[in-house]
Design a protein around this motif. Sequence first.
Motif, PDB file in Angstrom:
ATOM      1  N   CYS A 112      28.495  51.874  30.912  1.00  0.00           N
ATOM      2  CA  CYS A 112      29.597  52.826  30.575  1.00  0.00           C
ATOM      3  C   CYS A 112      30.792  52.014  29.807  1.00  0.00           C
ATOM      4  N   ARG A 113      31.477  51.301  30.048  1.00  0.00           N
ATOM      5  CA  ARG A 113      32.579  50.951  28.990  1.00  0.00           C
ATOM      6  C   ARG A 113      32.527  50.495  27.596  1.00  0.00           C
ATOM      7  N   ARG A 114      31.188  50.360  26.782  1.00  0.00           N
ATOM      8  CA  ARG A 114      30.616  49.819  25.843  1.00  0.00           C
ATOM      9  C   ARG A 114      30.371  51.480  24.910  1.00  0.00           C
ATOM     10  N   SER A 115      29.969  52.871  25.938  1.00  0.00           N
ATOM     11  CA  SER A 115      30.151  53.761  25.504  1.00  0.00           C
ATOM     12  C   SER A 115      30.692  54.937  25.668  1.00  0.00           C
ATOM     13  N   GLY A 116      31.833  54.706  26.194  1.00  0.00           N
ATOM     14  CA  GLY A 116      33.603  55.419  26.694  1.00  0.00           C
ATOM     15  C   GLY A 116      33.240  56.492  27.433  1.00  0.00           C
ATOM     16  N   LEU A 117      32.318  56.042  28.685  1.00  0.00           N
ATOM     17  CA  LEU A 117      31.946  56.650  29.565  1.00  0.00           C
ATOM     18  C   LEU A 117      32.522  56.174  31.026  1.00  0.00           C
ATOM     19  N   GLU A 118      33.781  57.004  31.414  1.00  0.00           N
ATOM     20  CA  GLU A 118      34.380  57.057  32.834  1.00  0.00           C
ATOM     21  C   GLU A 118      33.507  56.739  33.598  1.00  0.00           C
ATOM     22  N   CYS A 133      30.844  66.709  35.330  1.00  0.00           N
ATOM     23  CA  CYS A 133      30.832  65.284  36.003  1.00  0.00           C
ATOM     24  C   CYS A 133      29.491  65.024  35.757  1.00  0.00           C
ATOM     25  N   LEU A 134      28.227  63.784  35.639  1.00  0.00           N
ATOM     26  CA  LEU A 134      27.432  64.190  36.064  1.00  0.00           C
ATOM     27  C   LEU A 134      27.003  62.796  37.048  1.00  0.00           C
ATOM     28  N   VAL A 135      26.056  62.572  37.994  1.00  0.00           N
ATOM     29  CA  VAL A 135      26.331  62.346  38.722  1.00  0.00           C
ATOM     30  C   VAL A 135      24.736  61.822  39.113  1.00  0.00           C
ATOM     31  N   LEU A 136      24.277  60.490  39.381  1.00  0.00           N
ATOM     32  CA  LEU A 136      23.192  59.552  39.562  1.00  0.00           C
ATOM     33  C   LEU A 136      23.548  59.252  41.068  1.00  0.00           C
ATOM     34  N   LEU A 137      22.572  60.109  41.775  1.00  0.00           N
ATOM     35  CA  LEU A 137      22.242  60.059  42.855  1.00  0.00           C
ATOM     36  C   LEU A 137      20.689  59.214  43.140  1.00  0.00           C
ATOM     37  N   VAL A 138      21.042  58.286  44.149  1.00  0.00           N
ATOM     38  CA  VAL A 138      20.049  57.437  44.721  1.00  0.00           C
ATOM     39  C   VAL A 138      19.576  56.514  45.442  1.00  0.00           C
ATOM     40  N   SER A 139      19.390  57.372  46.436  1.00  0.00           N
ATOM     41  CA  SER A 139      18.878  56.421  47.526  1.00  0.00           C
ATOM     42  C   SER A 139      17.616  56.417  47.867  1.00  0.00           C
ATOM     43  N   GLY A 140      17.337  56.449  49.402  1.00  0.00           N
ATOM     44  CA  GLY A 140      16.038  56.362  50.059  1.00  0.00           C
ATOM     45  C   GLY A 140      14.512  57.442  49.639  1.00  0.00           C
ATOM     46  N   GLY A 141      15.205  58.349  49.643  1.00  0.00           N
ATOM     47  CA  GLY A 141      15.065  59.631  49.559  1.00  0.00           C
ATOM     48  C   GLY A 141      14.461  60.419  48.250  1.00  0.00           C
ATOM     49  N   HIS A 142      15.735  60.429  46.985  1.00  0.00           N
ATOM     50  CA  HIS A 142      16.019  61.419  46.081  1.00  0.00           C
ATOM     51  C   HIS A 142      16.401  59.780  45.018  1.00  0.00           C
ATOM     52  N   THR A 143      16.271  60.653  43.708  1.00  0.00           N
ATOM     53  CA  THR A 143      16.878  59.592  42.313  1.00  0.00           C
ATOM     54  C   THR A 143      16.638  61.010  41.480  1.00  0.00           C
ATOM     55  N   GLU A 144      18.236  61.687  41.546  1.00  0.00           N
ATOM     56  CA  GLU A 144      18.679  62.734  41.105  1.00  0.00           C
ATOM     57  C   GLU A 144      19.901  62.613  39.419  1.00  0.00           C
ATOM     58  N   LEU A 145      19.637  63.402  38.911  1.00  0.00           N
ATOM     59  CA  LEU A 145      20.663  63.656  38.342  1.00  0.00           C
ATOM     60  C   LEU A 145      21.191  64.782  37.732  1.00  0.00           C
ATOM     61  N   VAL A 146      22.219  65.095  38.814  1.00  0.00           N
ATOM     62  CA  VAL A 146      22.704  66.057  38.148  1.00  0.00           C
ATOM     63  C   VAL A 146      24.266  66.271  38.006  1.00  0.00           C
ATOM     64  N   GLN A 147      24.206  67.499  37.175  1.00  0.00           N
ATOM     65  CA  GLN A 147      25.362  68.027  36.982  1.00  0.00           C
ATOM     66  C   GLN A 147      26.640  68.386  37.383  1.00  0.00           C
ATOM     67  N   VAL A 148      27.489  68.659  37.733  1.00  0.00           N
ATOM     68  CA  VAL A 148      28.360  69.450  38.459  1.00  0.00           C
ATOM     69  C   VAL A 148      29.454  69.588  38.124  1.00  0.00           C
ATOM     70  N   ALA A 170      24.517  61.997  29.954  1.00  0.00           N
ATOM     71  CA  ALA A 170      25.305  61.719  29.368  1.00  0.00           C
ATOM     72  C   ALA A 170      26.195  62.490  28.415  1.00  0.00           C
ATOM     73  N   LEU A 171      25.775  61.193  27.741  1.00  0.00           N
ATOM     74  CA  LEU A 171      25.551  61.405  26.295  1.00  0.00           C
ATOM     75  C   LEU A 171      25.773  62.870  25.667  1.00  0.00           C
ATOM     76  N   ASP A 172      23.743  63.140  25.867  1.00  0.00           N
ATOM     77  CA  ASP A 172      23.490  64.207  25.598  1.00  0.00           C
ATOM     78  C   ASP A 172      24.192  65.516  25.917  1.00  0.00           C
ATOM     79  N   HIS A 173      24.340  66.221  26.139  1.00  0.00           N
ATOM     80  CA  HIS A 173      24.923  66.589  27.106  1.00  0.00           C
ATOM     81  C   HIS A 173      26.905  66.641  27.300  1.00  0.00           C
ATOM     82  N   SER A 174      27.218  65.797  26.382  1.00  0.00           N
ATOM     83  CA  SER A 174      29.291  66.125  26.533  1.00  0.00           C
ATOM     84  C   SER A 174      29.770  65.476  27.393  1.00  0.00           C
ATOM     85  N   LEU A 175      29.024  65.072  28.517  1.00  0.00           N
ATOM     86  CA  LEU A 175      29.239  64.736  29.768  1.00  0.00           C
ATOM     87  C   LEU A 175      30.464  63.377  29.696  1.00  0.00           C
TER      88      LEU A 175
END
Length: 359
Positions: free
Chosen positions: A298-304, A130-145, A270-275
């Motif tokens: 996400c609903r529009r793009s068919g992503l869970e 899956c692709l995780v968007l992690l958004v906090s006070g110290g981090h903004t990251e897109l992480v593939q798990v 997510a779409l570029d990496h087929s996640l």
Amino acid sequence: MATVLALETSCDESAAAIVRDGAVLAAAVASQVEEHARWGGVVPEIASRRHVEALPGLIDRVCTEAAVPVAVVDAVAATVAPGLVGALLVASVTGRALARLHGRPFLGIHHLEGHLASVQLGEPLPPGPCLVLLVSGGHTELVQVNGPGEYRRLGRSHDDAAGEAFDKAARLLGLGYPGGPAIEAAAQGGDDTRFQLPKGRISRPEGGFHPYDFSFSGLKTALLRQVRTLERPDADGDTEGGAPLPVADLAASFERVVAEVLVERSLRCALDHSLSTLVLVGGVAANRRLRGLMERECRRSGLELRIAPLAYCTDNAAMIGVAACARLSAGLASPLELGVAARLPLERADSLYAPSAVF
Ligand code: KG4
Ligand code: ZN
């Protein structure tokens, strides 16, 4: 069945939880925000002192509530990186002392791995990467798990984190700390299209832009300029500055652009990496506009889509306990000499379980 006592003191929330096989038996958080609000942000020295005062009582509370004395837990876990060093040390030394005293394993947990695990306190995740968007006070990251502990960072902010941008914008607009909830409240009923603010991008040396990276520092500057323009006297000597700042419209326009930029780049990644699954976690994931926009797109793009439950978006120890259960069930533990680190990339979270891991 594994029962874990989890501790979290990496920033300005002291927290303890008892987690059994990924389910929360008891959780408590003592927030320090009111005290830091007086200074407009976290004061590290004050944070450490308050953790020292609050943590023993929180441990007592969750153990009593869960009817699980420390002596019978299977492991003790604490956030050890990244964060404020003096603050991290409080949970680290408390956790290691309890583990040693009761002859139990100790697990040092990466704070961001905790945030990732927070989503498991809601609906179960579909199988697969899956692709995780992690958004906090110290981090903004897109992480593939790809699996437990298997992380690949695909995007990040090059300057301010999204939460930090909220905090700075709130200060600029004279709203409180922390800025995220303050902006969200101020934006209610505001016109979110009144001000056009930039969606910061990062250039690539070879031309074009990093498609999944973020920059929020320009947005803050643009907001500052907009505020100054509104405050400037007109050519005819009339001051718009005489009128109160349109805080609701400014807050709504700011919140809209942050939500849009986070959603647009996450979906593209997510779409570029087929996640096919996107996960949203971290303090900023508490933002209702962001949650709503992410759901729609996400609903529009068919992503869970899976979003961390509201109660577990900002810092807490339950998420640390869930991450610890996963590490424990993989047979891992940290050396009792493990220290703390202000910085540690998520991709290096495994190093916390190496027999020689000492910072
Ligand atoms: O995850 P977190 O509690 O601590 C860190 O690990 O940094 O995130 C705190 C950040 C703060 O910057 C705060 O302003 C932001 O999350 N935040 C929000 C909201 N609630 C908290 N941002 C936008 N909207 C919210 N409702
Ligand atoms: Zn956090």
